[in-house]
Design a protein around this motif. Structure first.
Motif, PDB file in Angstrom:
ATOM      1  N   ALA A  59      -6.409  23.148  -9.036  1.00  0.00           N
ATOM      2  CA  ALA A  59      -6.812  23.959  -7.890  1.00  0.00           C
ATOM      3  C   ALA A  59      -6.050  25.272  -7.810  1.00  0.00           C
ATOM      4  CB  ALA A  59      -6.610  23.176  -6.593  1.00  0.00           C
ATOM      5  N   ASP A  60      -4.834  25.324  -8.306  1.00  0.00           N
ATOM      6  CA  ASP A  60      -4.050  26.541  -8.200  1.00  0.00           C
ATOM      7  C   ASP A  60      -4.409  27.554  -9.266  1.00  0.00           C
ATOM      8  OD1 ASP A  60      -2.725  25.599  -6.010  1.00  0.00           O
ATOM      9  OD2 ASP A  60      -1.131  24.684  -7.194  1.00  0.00           O
ATOM     10  N   GLY A  61      -4.996  27.103 -10.362  1.00  0.00           N
ATOM     11  CA  GLY A  61      -5.319  28.013 -11.453  1.00  0.00           C
ATOM     12  C   GLY A  61      -6.668  28.670 -11.256  1.00  0.00           C
ATOM     13  N   PHE A  62      -6.932  29.660 -12.072  1.00  0.00           N
ATOM     14  CA  PHE A  62      -8.211  30.354 -12.058  1.00  0.00           C
ATOM     15  C   PHE A  62      -8.952  29.917 -13.312  1.00  0.00           C
ATOM     16  CE2 PHE A  62     -10.907  34.053 -12.917  1.00  0.00           C
ATOM     17  CZ  PHE A  62     -11.564  34.135 -11.709  1.00  0.00           C
ATOM     18  N   ASN A  63      -9.889  28.981 -13.164  1.00  0.00           N
ATOM     19  CA  ASN A  63     -10.587  28.392 -14.299  1.00  0.00           C
ATOM     20  C   ASN A  63     -11.942  29.052 -14.467  1.00  0.00           C
ATOM     21  OD1 ASN A  63      -8.525  26.398 -14.755  1.00  0.00           O
ATOM     22  ND2 ASN A  63      -9.217  25.511 -12.822  1.00  0.00           N
ATOM     23  N   LEU A  64     -12.025  29.923 -15.463  1.00  0.00           N
ATOM     24  CA  LEU A  64     -13.235  30.713 -15.661  1.00  0.00           C
ATOM     25  C   LEU A  64     -14.332  29.912 -16.354  1.00  0.00           C
ATOM     26  CD1 LEU A  64     -14.214  33.570 -15.087  1.00  0.00           C
ATOM     27  CD2 LEU A  64     -13.418  34.223 -17.354  1.00  0.00           C
ATOM     28  N   PHE A  65     -14.017  29.237 -17.432  1.00  0.00           N
ATOM     29  CA  PHE A  65     -15.039  28.579 -18.245  1.00  0.00           C
ATOM     30  C   PHE A  65     -15.141  27.095 -17.908  1.00  0.00           C
ATOM     31  CE2 PHE A  65     -13.818  32.319 -20.694  1.00  0.00           C
ATOM     32  CZ  PHE A  65     -15.052  32.928 -20.789  1.00  0.00           C
ATOM     33  N   THR A  66     -15.736  26.806 -16.756  1.00  0.00           N
ATOM     34  CA  THR A  66     -16.011  25.439 -16.349  1.00  0.00           C
ATOM     35  C   THR A  66     -17.502  25.177 -16.538  1.00  0.00           C
ATOM     36  OG1 THR A  66     -16.446  26.067 -14.065  1.00  0.00           O
ATOM     37  CG2 THR A  66     -14.155  25.494 -14.622  1.00  0.00           C
ATOM     38  N   LEU A  67     -17.891  23.928 -16.403  1.00  0.00           N
ATOM     39  CA  LEU A  67     -19.305  23.586 -16.531  1.00  0.00           C
ATOM     40  C   LEU A  67     -20.135  24.305 -15.467  1.00  0.00           C
ATOM     41  CD1 LEU A  67     -21.463  21.917 -17.945  1.00  0.00           C
ATOM     42  CD2 LEU A  67     -20.947  20.048 -16.383  1.00  0.00           C
ATOM     43  N   ARG A  68     -19.650  24.302 -14.220  1.00  0.00           N
ATOM     44  CA  ARG A  68     -20.383  24.987 -13.159  1.00  0.00           C
ATOM     45  C   ARG A  68     -20.482  26.486 -13.435  1.00  0.00           C
ATOM     46  NH1 ARG A  68     -17.426  21.403  -9.874  1.00  0.00           N
ATOM     47  NH2 ARG A  68     -18.791  19.830  -9.009  1.00  0.00           N
ATOM     48  N   GLY A  69     -19.411  27.072 -13.936  1.00  0.00           N
ATOM     49  CA  GLY A  69     -19.412  28.494 -14.240  1.00  0.00           C
ATOM     50  C   GLY A  69     -20.408  28.844 -15.326  1.00  0.00           C
ATOM     51  N   MET A  70     -20.441  28.036 -16.369  1.00  0.00           N
ATOM     52  CA  MET A  70     -21.372  28.309 -17.465  1.00  0.00           C
ATOM     53  C   MET A  70     -22.823  28.117 -17.018  1.00  0.00           C
ATOM     54  SD  MET A  70     -19.418  29.400 -19.736  1.00  0.00           S
ATOM     55  CE  MET A  70     -20.558  29.571 -21.087  1.00  0.00           C
ATOM     56  N   VAL A  71     -23.073  27.129 -16.181  1.00  0.00           N
ATOM     57  CA  VAL A  71     -24.433  26.922 -15.670  1.00  0.00           C
ATOM     58  C   VAL A  71     -24.846  28.123 -14.814  1.00  0.00           C
ATOM     59  CG1 VAL A  71     -25.837  25.495 -14.127  1.00  0.00           C
ATOM     60  CG2 VAL A  71     -24.368  24.412 -15.820  1.00  0.00           C
ATOM     61  N   ALA A  72     -23.931  28.614 -13.977  1.00  0.00           N
ATOM     62  CA  ALA A  72     -24.229  29.810 -13.166  1.00  0.00           C
ATOM     63  C   ALA A  72     -24.494  31.013 -14.067  1.00  0.00           C
ATOM     64  CB  ALA A  72     -23.079  30.091 -12.205  1.00  0.00           C
ATOM     65  N   PHE A  73     -23.707  31.154 -15.136  1.00  0.00           N
ATOM     66  CA  PHE A  73     -23.903  32.254 -16.091  1.00  0.00           C
ATOM     67  C   PHE A  73     -25.322  32.238 -16.651  1.00  0.00           C
ATOM     68  CE2 PHE A  73     -24.015  33.716 -20.491  1.00  0.00           C
ATOM     69  CZ  PHE A  73     -23.470  34.989 -20.389  1.00  0.00           C
ATOM     70  N   PHE A  74     -25.763  31.068 -17.128  1.00  0.00           N
ATOM     71  CA  PHE A  74     -27.091  30.978 -17.732  1.00  0.00           C
ATOM     72  C   PHE A  74     -28.216  31.090 -16.701  1.00  0.00           C
ATOM     73  CE2 PHE A  74     -24.655  28.979 -21.241  1.00  0.00           C
ATOM     74  CZ  PHE A  74     -25.019  29.867 -22.233  1.00  0.00           C
ATOM     75  N   ALA A  75     -28.016  30.525 -15.505  1.00  0.00           N
ATOM     76  CA  ALA A  75     -29.065  30.611 -14.481  1.00  0.00           C
ATOM     77  C   ALA A  75     -29.271  32.056 -14.037  1.00  0.00           C
ATOM     78  CB  ALA A  75     -28.711  29.728 -13.284  1.00  0.00           C
ATOM     79  N   ILE A  76     -28.201  32.711 -13.623  1.00  0.00           N
ATOM     80  CA  ILE A  76     -28.321  34.090 -13.141  1.00  0.00           C
ATOM     81  C   ILE A  76     -28.687  35.030 -14.292  1.00  0.00           C
ATOM     82  CG2 ILE A  76     -27.089  36.013 -12.048  1.00  0.00           C
ATOM     83  CD1 ILE A  76     -27.723  33.629 -10.183  1.00  0.00           C
ATOM     84  N   GLY A  77     -28.067  34.824 -15.441  1.00  0.00           N
ATOM     85  CA  GLY A  77     -28.376  35.656 -16.604  1.00  0.00           C
ATOM     86  C   GLY A  77     -29.817  35.519 -17.051  1.00  0.00           C
ATOM     87  N   GLY A  78     -30.329  34.305 -17.046  1.00  0.00           N
ATOM     88  CA  GLY A  78     -31.720  34.076 -17.453  1.00  0.00           C
ATOM     89  C   GLY A  78     -32.714  34.746 -16.531  1.00  0.00           C
ATOM     90  N   TRP A  79     -32.532  34.574 -15.232  1.00  0.00           N
ATOM     91  CA  TRP A  79     -33.474  35.182 -14.280  1.00  0.00           C
ATOM     92  C   TRP A  79     -33.342  36.705 -14.269  1.00  0.00           C
ATOM     93  CZ3 TRP A  79     -37.169  32.186 -13.775  1.00  0.00           C
ATOM     94  CH2 TRP A  79     -37.032  30.827 -13.528  1.00  0.00           C
ATOM     95  N   THR A  80     -32.112  37.217 -14.409  1.00  0.00           N
ATOM     96  CA  THR A  80     -31.931  38.675 -14.459  1.00  0.00           C
ATOM     97  C   THR A  80     -32.575  39.250 -15.720  1.00  0.00           C
ATOM     98  OG1 THR A  80     -29.868  38.497 -13.221  1.00  0.00           O
ATOM     99  CG2 THR A  80     -30.231  40.540 -14.434  1.00  0.00           C
ATOM    100  N   GLY A  81     -32.381  38.583 -16.841  1.00  0.00           N
ATOM    101  CA  GLY A  81     -33.013  39.027 -18.085  1.00  0.00           C
ATOM    102  C   GLY A  81     -34.523  39.044 -17.981  1.00  0.00           C
ATOM    103  N   LEU A  82     -35.090  38.025 -17.341  1.00  0.00           N
ATOM    104  CA  LEU A  82     -36.542  37.984 -17.151  1.00  0.00           C
ATOM    105  C   LEU A  82     -37.000  39.134 -16.258  1.00  0.00           C
ATOM    106  CD1 LEU A  82     -39.216  36.482 -17.654  1.00  0.00           C
ATOM    107  CD2 LEU A  82     -38.723  35.140 -15.607  1.00  0.00           C
ATOM    108  N   ALA A  83     -36.262  39.394 -15.194  1.00  0.00           N
ATOM    109  CA  ALA A  83     -36.640  40.468 -14.270  1.00  0.00           C
ATOM    110  C   ALA A  83     -36.574  41.843 -14.930  1.00  0.00           C
ATOM    111  CB  ALA A  83     -35.735  40.436 -13.040  1.00  0.00           C
ATOM    112  N   LEU A  84     -35.614  42.020 -15.842  1.00  0.00           N
ATOM    113  CA  LEU A  84     -35.444  43.332 -16.487  1.00  0.00           C
ATOM    114  C   LEU A  84     -36.194  43.463 -17.809  1.00  0.00           C
ATOM    115  CD1 LEU A  84     -31.607  43.839 -15.884  1.00  0.00           C
ATOM    116  CD2 LEU A  84     -33.502  44.843 -14.606  1.00  0.00           C
ATOM    117  N   SER A  85     -36.876  42.412 -18.228  1.00  0.00           N
ATOM    118  CA  SER A  85     -37.509  42.419 -19.551  1.00  0.00           C
ATOM    119  C   SER A  85     -38.664  43.414 -19.680  1.00  0.00           C
ATOM    120  CB  SER A  85     -37.984  41.015 -19.927  1.00  0.00           C
ATOM    121  OG  SER A  85     -38.991  40.587 -19.028  1.00  0.00           O
ATOM    122  N   ASP A  86     -39.260  43.818 -18.586  1.00  0.00           N
ATOM    123  CA  ASP A  86     -40.349  44.801 -18.659  1.00  0.00           C
ATOM    124  C   ASP A  86     -39.834  46.207 -18.961  1.00  0.00           C
ATOM    125  OD1 ASP A  86     -42.340  42.959 -18.228  1.00  0.00           O
ATOM    126  OD2 ASP A  86     -42.328  43.219 -16.043  1.00  0.00           O
TER     127      ASP A  86
END
Length: 191
Positions: A59-86
């Motif tokens: 809890a005291d550390g700053f954990n960047l690469f967790t499972l939740r973090g990676m899922v958020a990366f792909f979810a937001i990245g995927g939808w943003t990529g789709l929105a900007l693909s045009d």
């Protein structure tokens, strides 16, 4: 099906990544609501024998690469990529990477903040000294064992072990004052 067929290959990839990660993110949230998932603790094998020697609180550390973090990366990245693909493939790739990275960092900050909200549930008995309590189970005379008292401590109604210095028992229902602590046991005197 017309929707799917109208997309090019990059859009299909963004759609599948965004949808899959979003479904996984929803499942993570549901399991988190039921208390299943990452606990913020990790077991560490210090001796190399294959068994956990210690538990480390993350809890005291700053954990960047967790499972939740990676899922958020792909979810937001995927939808943003789709929105900007045009616009263009390069704008969509860069936009997806930037948005996904921001989501990754935001999730790390969010989880760190949530982990700091946790409480160990332990009560600090030292804060009981000077408080008035009710005897729940008779407290025998000095040296003859212990009884129990009830009091409000740290905004909780608790039952704690108590002993006394007097020569006669303090009966159930009597009012006592906590004067000291010996280990986890409170020392009381009748009022």
């Amino acid at each position: 099906m017309e929707f799917w067929e109208a997309m090019d290959l990059a859009q299909k990839i963004y759609f599948c990544v965004g949808l899959g990660a979003s479904i996984f993110l929803v499942l993570q949230i549901i399991t988190l609501l039921f208390g299943i998932g990452e606990t913020g603790e990790a077991e560490v094998d210090l001796s190399g024998d294959g068994e956990a020697d210690a538990t480390v609180d993350l809890a005291d550390g700053f954990n960047l690469f967790t499972l939740r973090g990676m899922v958020a990366f792909f979810a937001i990245g995927g939808w943003t990529g789709l929105a900007l693909s045009d616009i263009s493939i390069w704008v969509s790739v860069i936009g997806a990477l930037v948005a996904g990275s921001l989501a990754l960092v935001a999730m790390a900050f969010l989880m760190r903040a949530i982990m700091h909200l946790r409480s160990s549930g332990n009560i600090d008995n030292t804060k009981a000294v000077g408080k008035i309590a009710d005897v729940y189970l008779t407290i025998p005379a000095k040296g003859n064992g212990m009884g129990k008292i009830n009091l409000t401590l740290e905004e909780r109604f608790v039952e704690l072990n108590a002993i006394q210095e007097g020569n006669s028992p303090i009966t159930t229902g009597a009012k006592v004052k906590v004067t000291a602590i010996v280990g986890d046991t409170l020392v009381v005197e009748q009022i």
